[in-house]
Write a protein that holds these residues in place. Structure first.
Motif, short mmCIF file in Angstrom:
data_model
loop_
_atom_site.label_atom_id
_atom_site.label_comp_id
_atom_site.label_asym_id
_atom_site.label_seq_id
_atom_site.Cartn_x
_atom_site.Cartn_y
_atom_site.Cartn_z
N LEU A 183 0.80 -1.23 0.00
CA LEU A 183 0.00 0.00 0.00
C LEU A 183 0.83 1.28 0.00
N ASN A 184 2.02 1.25 0.59
CA ASN A 184 2.79 2.50 0.69
C ASN A 184 4.07 2.50 -0.13
N GLY A 185 4.29 1.47 -0.96
CA GLY A 185 5.43 1.45 -1.86
C GLY A 185 6.78 1.19 -1.20
N ASP A 186 6.79 0.61 0.00
CA ASP A 186 8.07 0.34 0.67
C ASP A 186 8.63 -1.04 0.35
N GLY A 187 7.94 -1.79 -0.51
CA GLY A 187 8.41 -3.11 -0.89
C GLY A 187 7.91 -4.24 -0.01
N ARG A 188 7.13 -3.92 1.02
CA ARG A 188 6.57 -4.95 1.90
C ARG A 188 5.06 -4.99 1.74
N THR A 189 4.51 -6.18 1.82
CA THR A 189 3.07 -6.36 1.70
C THR A 189 2.37 -5.78 2.92
N ASP A 190 1.36 -4.93 2.68
CA ASP A 190 0.58 -4.32 3.76
C ASP A 190 -0.86 -4.83 3.78
N PHE A 191 -1.25 -5.58 2.76
CA PHE A 191 -2.60 -6.11 2.64
C PHE A 191 -2.50 -7.51 2.05
N ILE A 192 -3.14 -8.47 2.71
CA ILE A 192 -3.26 -9.81 2.14
C ILE A 192 -4.73 -10.19 2.20
N GLY A 193 -5.34 -10.26 1.03
CA GLY A 193 -6.73 -10.67 0.94
C GLY A 193 -6.82 -12.13 0.52
N ALA A 194 -7.86 -12.81 0.96
CA ALA A 194 -8.06 -14.22 0.60
C ALA A 194 -9.39 -14.38 -0.12
N ASP A 195 -9.32 -14.89 -1.33
CA ASP A 195 -10.52 -15.27 -2.08
C ASP A 195 -10.56 -16.80 -2.05
N THR A 196 -11.24 -17.35 -1.08
CA THR A 196 -11.21 -18.80 -0.85
C THR A 196 -12.06 -19.58 -1.84
N ASP A 197 -13.09 -18.95 -2.40
CA ASP A 197 -14.00 -19.67 -3.30
C ASP A 197 -13.90 -19.20 -4.76
N LEU A 198 -12.91 -18.39 -5.08
CA LEU A 198 -12.62 -17.94 -6.45
C LEU A 198 -13.78 -17.20 -7.11
N ASP A 199 -14.54 -16.45 -6.30
CA ASP A 199 -15.65 -15.67 -6.86
C ASP A 199 -15.25 -14.22 -7.14
N ASN A 200 -13.93 -13.94 -7.10
CA ASN A 200 -13.39 -12.59 -7.31
C ASN A 200 -13.82 -11.60 -6.24
N ARG A 201 -14.14 -12.09 -5.07
CA ARG A 201 -14.46 -11.25 -3.91
C ARG A 201 -13.58 -11.68 -2.75
N VAL A 202 -13.01 -10.72 -2.06
CA VAL A 202 -12.16 -11.01 -0.91
C VAL A 202 -13.04 -11.47 0.24
N ASP A 203 -12.77 -12.68 0.76
CA ASP A 203 -13.56 -13.22 1.86
C ASP A 203 -13.09 -12.70 3.21
N PHE A 204 -11.78 -12.51 3.36
CA PHE A 204 -11.21 -11.90 4.55
C PHE A 204 -9.85 -11.34 4.17
N ALA A 205 -9.36 -10.39 4.97
CA ALA A 205 -8.09 -9.75 4.64
C ALA A 205 -7.38 -9.30 5.90
N GLY A 206 -6.06 -9.25 5.82
CA GLY A 206 -5.24 -8.71 6.88
C GLY A 206 -4.60 -7.42 6.42
N TYR A 207 -4.53 -6.45 7.32
CA TYR A 207 -3.94 -5.14 7.02
C TYR A 207 -2.81 -4.84 8.01
N ASP A 208 -1.75 -4.25 7.48
CA ASP A 208 -0.71 -3.64 8.31
C ASP A 208 -0.93 -2.14 8.19
N LYS A 209 -1.80 -1.61 9.03
CA LYS A 209 -2.24 -0.21 8.91
C LYS A 209 -1.11 0.80 9.17
N ASP A 210 -0.18 0.47 10.08
CA ASP A 210 0.87 1.44 10.40
C ASP A 210 2.19 1.10 9.68
N HIS A 211 2.16 0.12 8.76
CA HIS A 211 3.29 -0.22 7.89
C HIS A 211 4.56 -0.58 8.67
N ASP A 212 4.39 -1.26 9.80
CA ASP A 212 5.56 -1.64 10.60
C ASP A 212 5.96 -3.10 10.41
#
Length: 162
Positions: free
Chosen positions: A108-137
């Protein structure tokens, strides 16, 4: 017995403390009997049979490797995600999951590290749940869920200490 390298696993250490000393001094084959009795299994890992040889393999090892190996993104999977909510699609990396779904990774902030990981478990092109690193630490501090399956993450759970 003296401790070698911080371990005190005894003369049959599968990590090779004593066996390594014997081989280096005598050039002996580790598969020969040393007269100390049967080799007990101290750690549940496949036994070491020699230095420089091919690793042992079996059904359990093969299954563990399959679970750790990267999984391909299913053919034809094409998704877009707006992880930061600015109305524009974000650059994302897609990777397959062991359960057949897809993970969507966004920096999300271009620092080279993943800040969002979404999971589409049923392949319907919708994120079922996601994890966020809001403060980019580097620590994910928020988990969001799409409880009603409409493609919008409706519920948030903050991790302890965030």
């Amino acid at each position: 017995m003296a401790k070698f390298g911080g371990d005190d696993l005894g003369p049959w250490s599968e990590f090779g403390t004593v066996a390594g000393m014997v081989v280096s001094r005598n050039g002996d084959d580790l598969s020969s009997s040393s007269g100390l009795g049967d080799n007990p299994d101290l750690d549940g890992l496949p036994a070491v049979t020699g230095f420089g040889g091919a690793p042992l393999a079996g059904p359990e090892v093969a299954e563990a490797v399959r679970e750790l190996a990267p999984h391909p993104v299913p053919d034809g999977y094409d998704n877009r995600v707006d992880a930061d909510g600015d109305g524009l699609d974000d650059d994302a990396t897609y990777r397959g999951r062991a359960d057949g779904g897809v993970e969507i990774l966004v920096d999300l902030n271009g620092d080279g590290r993943t800040d969002f990981i979404g999971a589409d478990t049923d392949l319907d092109n919708r994120v079922d749940f996601a994890g966020y690193d809001k403060d980019h630490d580097g620590d994910f501090d928020k988990r969001m869920y799409d409880d009603d399956g409409d493609g919008y993450l409706d519920r948030s759970v903050w991790t302890e200490g965030s």
